[in-house]
Design a protein around this motif. Structure first.
Motif, PDB file in Angstrom:
ATOM      1  N   ARG A 286      -7.080   0.059   5.823  1.00 34.56           N
ATOM      2  CA  ARG A 286      -7.475   1.410   5.422  1.00 34.56           C
ATOM      3  C   ARG A 286      -6.222   2.252   5.193  1.00 34.56           C
ATOM      4  O   ARG A 286      -5.316   2.269   6.021  1.00 34.56           O
ATOM      5  CB  ARG A 286      -8.361   2.039   6.482  1.00 34.56           C
ATOM      6  CG  ARG A 286      -9.640   1.246   6.684  1.00 34.56           C
ATOM      7  CD  ARG A 286     -10.652   2.020   7.483  1.00 34.56           C
ATOM      8  NE  ARG A 286     -11.785   1.208   7.832  1.00 34.56           N
ATOM      9  CZ  ARG A 286     -12.807   0.936   7.025  1.00 34.56           C
ATOM     10  NH1 ARG A 286     -12.818   1.415   5.812  1.00 34.56           N
ATOM     11  NH2 ARG A 286     -13.811   0.194   7.436  1.00 34.56           N
ATOM     12  N   ALA A 287      -6.202   2.908   4.060  1.00 38.57           N
ATOM     13  CA  ALA A 287      -5.072   3.763   3.711  1.00 38.57           C
ATOM     14  C   ALA A 287      -5.646   5.011   3.041  1.00 38.57           C
ATOM     15  O   ALA A 287      -6.054   4.961   1.885  1.00 38.57           O
ATOM     16  CB  ALA A 287      -4.120   3.028   2.766  1.00 38.57           C
TER      17      ALA A 287
ATOM     18  N   LEU B  74       0.825  -1.214   0.000  1.00 43.60           N
ATOM     19  CA  LEU B  74       0.000   0.000   0.000  1.00 43.60           C
ATOM     20  C   LEU B  74       0.857   1.262   0.000  1.00 43.60           C
ATOM     21  O   LEU B  74       0.505   2.261  -0.639  1.00 43.60           O
ATOM     22  CB  LEU B  74      -0.953  -0.009   1.193  1.00 43.60           C
ATOM     23  CG  LEU B  74      -2.094  -1.011   1.081  1.00 43.60           C
ATOM     24  CD1 LEU B  74      -2.844  -1.127   2.405  1.00 43.60           C
ATOM     25  CD2 LEU B  74      -3.038  -0.640  -0.051  1.00 43.60           C
ATOM     26  N   THR B  75       1.989   1.230   0.696  1.00 46.05           N
ATOM     27  CA  THR B  75       2.898   2.386   0.690  1.00 46.05           C
ATOM     28  C   THR B  75       3.424   2.637  -0.714  1.00 46.05           C
ATOM     29  O   THR B  75       3.455   3.780  -1.178  1.00 46.05           O
ATOM     30  CB  THR B  75       4.065   2.163   1.673  1.00 46.05           C
ATOM     31  OG1 THR B  75       3.540   2.031   2.989  1.00 46.05           O
ATOM     32  CG2 THR B  75       5.057   3.315   1.615  1.00 46.05           C
ATOM     33  N   ARG B  76       3.817   1.577  -1.414  1.00 43.96           N
ATOM     34  CA  ARG B  76       4.322   1.730  -2.790  1.00 43.96           C
ATOM     35  C   ARG B  76       3.243   2.307  -3.699  1.00 43.96           C
ATOM     36  O   ARG B  76       3.529   3.128  -4.574  1.00 43.96           O
ATOM     37  CB  ARG B  76       4.823   0.387  -3.332  1.00 43.96           C
ATOM     38  CG  ARG B  76       6.002  -0.220  -2.574  1.00 43.96           C
ATOM     39  CD  ARG B  76       7.297   0.573  -2.699  1.00 43.96           C
ATOM     40  NE  ARG B  76       7.836   0.628  -4.011  1.00 43.96           N
ATOM     41  CZ  ARG B  76       8.754  -0.187  -4.514  1.00 43.96           C
ATOM     42  NH1 ARG B  76       9.251  -1.152  -3.778  1.00 43.96           N
ATOM     43  NH2 ARG B  76       9.183  -0.028  -5.746  1.00 43.96           N
ATOM     44  N   ILE B  77       2.006   1.914  -3.482  1.00 48.59           N
ATOM     45  CA  ILE B  77       0.893   2.472  -4.267  1.00 48.59           C
ATOM     46  C   ILE B  77       0.692   3.946  -3.893  1.00 48.59           C
ATOM     47  O   ILE B  77       0.548   4.799  -4.768  1.00 48.59           O
ATOM     48  CB  ILE B  77      -0.395   1.656  -4.032  1.00 48.59           C
ATOM     49  CG1 ILE B  77      -0.245   0.262  -4.643  1.00 48.59           C
ATOM     50  CG2 ILE B  77      -1.617   2.379  -4.608  1.00 48.59           C
ATOM     51  CD1 ILE B  77      -1.343  -0.717  -4.258  1.00 48.59           C
ATOM     52  N   ALA B  78       0.696   4.240  -2.584  1.00 50.50           N
ATOM     53  CA  ALA B  78       0.458   5.609  -2.115  1.00 50.50           C
ATOM     54  C   ALA B  78       1.483   6.599  -2.646  1.00 50.50           C
ATOM     55  O   ALA B  78       1.145   7.738  -2.947  1.00 50.50           O
ATOM     56  CB  ALA B  78       0.458   5.636  -0.586  1.00 50.50           C
ATOM     57  N   VAL B  79       2.749   6.182  -2.782  1.00 41.98           N
ATOM     58  CA  VAL B  79       3.782   7.100  -3.263  1.00 41.98           C
ATOM     59  C   VAL B  79       3.876   7.122  -4.787  1.00 41.98           C
ATOM     60  O   VAL B  79       4.710   7.821  -5.353  1.00 41.98           O
ATOM     61  CB  VAL B  79       5.169   6.800  -2.642  1.00 41.98           C
ATOM     62  CG1 VAL B  79       5.119   6.952  -1.135  1.00 41.98           C
ATOM     63  CG2 VAL B  79       5.700   5.449  -3.050  1.00 41.98           C
ATOM     64  N   GLY B  80       3.029   6.346  -5.453  1.00 40.71           N
ATOM     65  CA  GLY B  80       2.989   6.379  -6.908  1.00 40.71           C
ATOM     66  C   GLY B  80       3.917   5.417  -7.612  1.00 40.71           C
ATOM     67  O   GLY B  80       4.096   5.494  -8.824  1.00 40.71           O
TER      68      GLY B  80
END
Length: 99
Positions: A35-36, A14-20
């Motif tokens: 939840r993110a 999810l972090t990799r997705i959140a930072v693009g």
């Protein structure tokens, strides 16, 4: 060209997705369990259902309550499918029934 990114766990994914760095496809349960706020979940209407399996080693001695846990999980997911609501935490009463 699309490529695969290896991650250690759902949080890192999810972090990799959140930072693009990535996009991903996941089961609907992820939207309830992870939840993110910086990640947008969009439904894929024509995606097939996800099979859920509860497994444990068959060769080794299992915990004496593994059958109770398996029955609880099966009952829960059967009820979840019947009512169509998001996952929730379960507890069992002294009689072993879902509460």
């Amino acid at each position: 060209m699309p490529r695969t990114i290896s991650v250690a766990n759902t949080g890192e994914w999810l972090t990799r997705i959140a930072v693009g760095d990535a996009i991903g496809i996941t089961a609907e349960a992820t939207t309830h369990n992870h939840r993110a706020p910086e990640v947008v979940y969009l439904p894929i209407e024509d995606a097939p259902p996800v099979t859920v399996a509860l497994t444990w080693p068959g060769q080794r001695r299992s915990h004496p309550q593994v059958g109770v846990v398996a029955t609880c999980a099966q009952d829960y997911f059967t009820r979840l499918i019947d009512i169509g609501s998001p996952p929730r935490l379960l507890s069992t009463g002294a009689d072993g029934q879902l509460a």
